[in-house]
Design a protein around this motif. Structure first.
Motif, mmCIF file in Angstrom:
data_model
loop_
_atom_site.group_PDB
_atom_site.id
_atom_site.type_symbol
_atom_site.label_atom_id
_atom_site.label_comp_id
_atom_site.label_asym_id
_atom_site.label_seq_id
_atom_site.Cartn_x
_atom_site.Cartn_y
_atom_site.Cartn_z
ATOM 1 N N SER A 1 22.422 -6.369 6.377
ATOM 2 C CA SER A 1 21.936 -8.103 7.278
ATOM 3 C C SER A 1 23.746 -8.643 7.395
ATOM 4 O O SER A 1 24.041 -8.274 5.892
ATOM 5 N N ASP B 1 5.588 -10.391 -1.474
ATOM 6 C CA ASP B 1 5.889 -11.867 -0.234
ATOM 7 C C ASP B 1 4.767 -11.159 0.826
ATOM 8 O O ASP B 1 4.438 -10.146 1.572
ATOM 9 N N GLY C 1 9.938 -10.374 7.315
ATOM 10 C CA GLY C 1 10.358 -11.067 7.917
ATOM 11 C C GLY C 1 9.543 -12.486 8.991
ATOM 12 O O GLY C 1 9.284 -11.954 9.526
ATOM 13 N N THR D 1 13.463 -7.291 7.871
ATOM 14 C CA THR D 1 12.125 -7.183 6.710
ATOM 15 C C THR D 1 12.289 -6.128 6.570
ATOM 16 O O THR D 1 12.514 -5.061 6.379
ATOM 17 N N GLU E 1 6.239 -15.362 -3.242
ATOM 18 C CA GLU E 1 7.492 -15.759 -2.490
ATOM 19 C C GLU E 1 7.119 -17.692 -2.345
ATOM 20 O O GLU E 1 7.885 -18.471 -2.454
ATOM 21 N N TYR F 1 20.751 -16.309 5.150
ATOM 22 C CA TYR F 1 19.930 -17.500 3.929
ATOM 23 C C TYR F 1 21.022 -17.983 4.391
ATOM 24 O O TYR F 1 21.027 -19.630 3.067
ATOM 25 N N LEU G 1 18.468 -10.536 -2.450
ATOM 26 C CA LEU G 1 16.801 -9.904 -2.035
ATOM 27 C C LEU G 1 16.108 -10.242 -3.145
ATOM 28 O O LEU G 1 16.549 -10.528 -3.897
ATOM 29 N N GLU H 1 22.125 -5.224 1.723
ATOM 30 C CA GLU H 1 21.626 -6.563 1.514
ATOM 31 C C GLU H 1 22.302 -7.038 0.700
ATOM 32 O O GLU H 1 22.313 -6.872 -0.118
HETATM 33 C C1 LIP Z 1 13.893 -11.699 4.679
HETATM 34 C C2 LIP Z 1 14.282 -10.033 4.534
HETATM 35 C C3 LIP Z 1 15.698 -10.025 5.406
HETATM 36 C C4 LIP Z 1 16.401 -10.746 4.750
HETATM 37 C C5 LIP Z 1 16.089 -12.224 5.523
HETATM 38 C C6 LIP Z 1 14.745 -12.384 4.142
HETATM 39 P P1 LIP Z 1 11.389 -13.193 4.380
HETATM 40 O O1 LIP Z 1 12.324 -11.577 3.573
HETATM 41 O O2 LIP Z 1 13.202 -9.734 4.135
HETATM 42 O O3 LIP Z 1 15.157 -8.226 5.876
HETATM 43 O O4 LIP Z 1 17.816 -10.295 5.552
HETATM 44 O O5 LIP Z 1 17.136 -13.038 4.305
HETATM 45 O O6 LIP Z 1 15.307 -12.575 2.817
HETATM 46 O O7 LIP Z 1 11.677 -14.385 3.698
HETATM 47 O O8 LIP Z 1 11.047 -13.255 5.624
HETATM 48 O O9 LIP Z 1 10.694 -13.132 3.430
#
Ligand code: LIP
Length: 257
Positions: A147, A76, A80, A178, A61, A151, A199, A196
């Motif tokens: 969610s 990643d 979270g 997460t 990421e 973002y 992602l 979601e």
């Molecule tokens: C997060 C995801 C989460 C999502 C956030 C974000 P990050 O990943 O795991 O579920 O709602 O917007 O994408 O950015 O913490 O690696």
């Protein structure tokens, strides 16, 4: 190799738990942040995972992708990150190994609880040494994880409409922040349905394999999930529940467009 990968991920978990001199910065919007630990964990994993599989490529990421070839790590380092920055103690490390573009191995590690979820294609899903399987709950008794597009808040109204339509059909809603962990909770039968709006592959690549290997259903909207770009992700314990949510999401996405 699975034991070696788990040892590396646990070592990365120790790096994550060390919060001394933590630096937090935004990545474009105030909601999208990265910490110095994200970079440190990712760089550790990039070095160690490409060492144990010579010739493999890696995409993370924070520092992006490098290399080509049959095997690619999709990582990643801290899924979270917003939770991590606030020390909410619900964040995971997500590691997938794809073979010719499809996940062959997936690992999701929650260092605060020492939960190691893993799956190997066609060989089942595990939490530690325990085989895991999705629940058999009907939609009316389902816990729905979702969610509301923190973002990209221009999609928030669509996400709230989807939650508003799902709420009377299921038992209740939860949000852990997460994606990787929420997909593992579904694979373990602790939650039952998930959506979601957007992602990245590193958020879901490991969790999607773990859900499938636990007997669950996962994909994007009316198509398979993409491992090359961000996409909506839906997952559920039962095909009929997946299809109910997919229909609602598809209708609300169409209204947004
Ligand atoms: C997060 C995801 C989460 C999502 C956030 C974000 P990050 O990943 O795991 O579920 O709602 O917007 O994408 O950015 O913490 O690696």
């Amino acid at each position: 190799m699975i034991d070696d990968i788990e040892k590396i991920i646990r070592a990365a978990g120790n790096i994550m738990l060390n919060r001394e001199n933590l630096i937090i910065k935004t990545k474009g919007t105030r909601e999208n942040i990265a910490t110095s630990a994200d970079y440190e964990v990712e760089r550790f994993l990039r070095k160690k995972l490409t060492e144990i599989l010579p010739g493999s490529s890696f995409i993370g990421e924070e520092d992006g992708g490098e290399g080509e070839g049959k095997y690619r790590w999709i990582v990643d380092p801290i899924d979270g990150t917003a939770n991590y920055a606030r020390d909410l103690k619900v964040s995971t490390i997500s590691v997938a190994l794809t073979e010719n573009g499809t996940p062959a191995l997936g690992f999701v590690y929650q260092p605060y609880t020492d939960e190691m979820f893993r799956a190997e294609k066609d060989k089942g899903a595990y939490s530690g040494n325990n085989r895991i399987h999705v629940s058999d709950r009907p939609l009316a008794n389902s816990m729905f994880c979702t969610s509301w597009s923190a973002y990209k808040k221009e999609r928030a109204s669509m996400c709230f409409r989807i939650s508003e339509r799902m709420f009377p059909l299921c038992e209740d809603i939860r949000r852990f922040g997460t994606a990787a962990y929420e997909l593992c909770l579904l694979a373990e039968g602790r939650i039952d349905i998930y959506y979601e709006a957007s992602l990245q592959p590193w958020d879901f690549a490991a969790g999607a394999l773990i859900v499938r290997e636990a007997g669950g259903f996962v994909g994007s909207v009316k198509e398979k999930e993409s491992y090359d770009k961000e996409c909506p992700i839906i997952a559920s314990n039962r095909k009929e529940n997946f299809e109910v949510l997919e229909k609602i999401v598809s209708e609300e996405m169409f209204r947004l467009s």
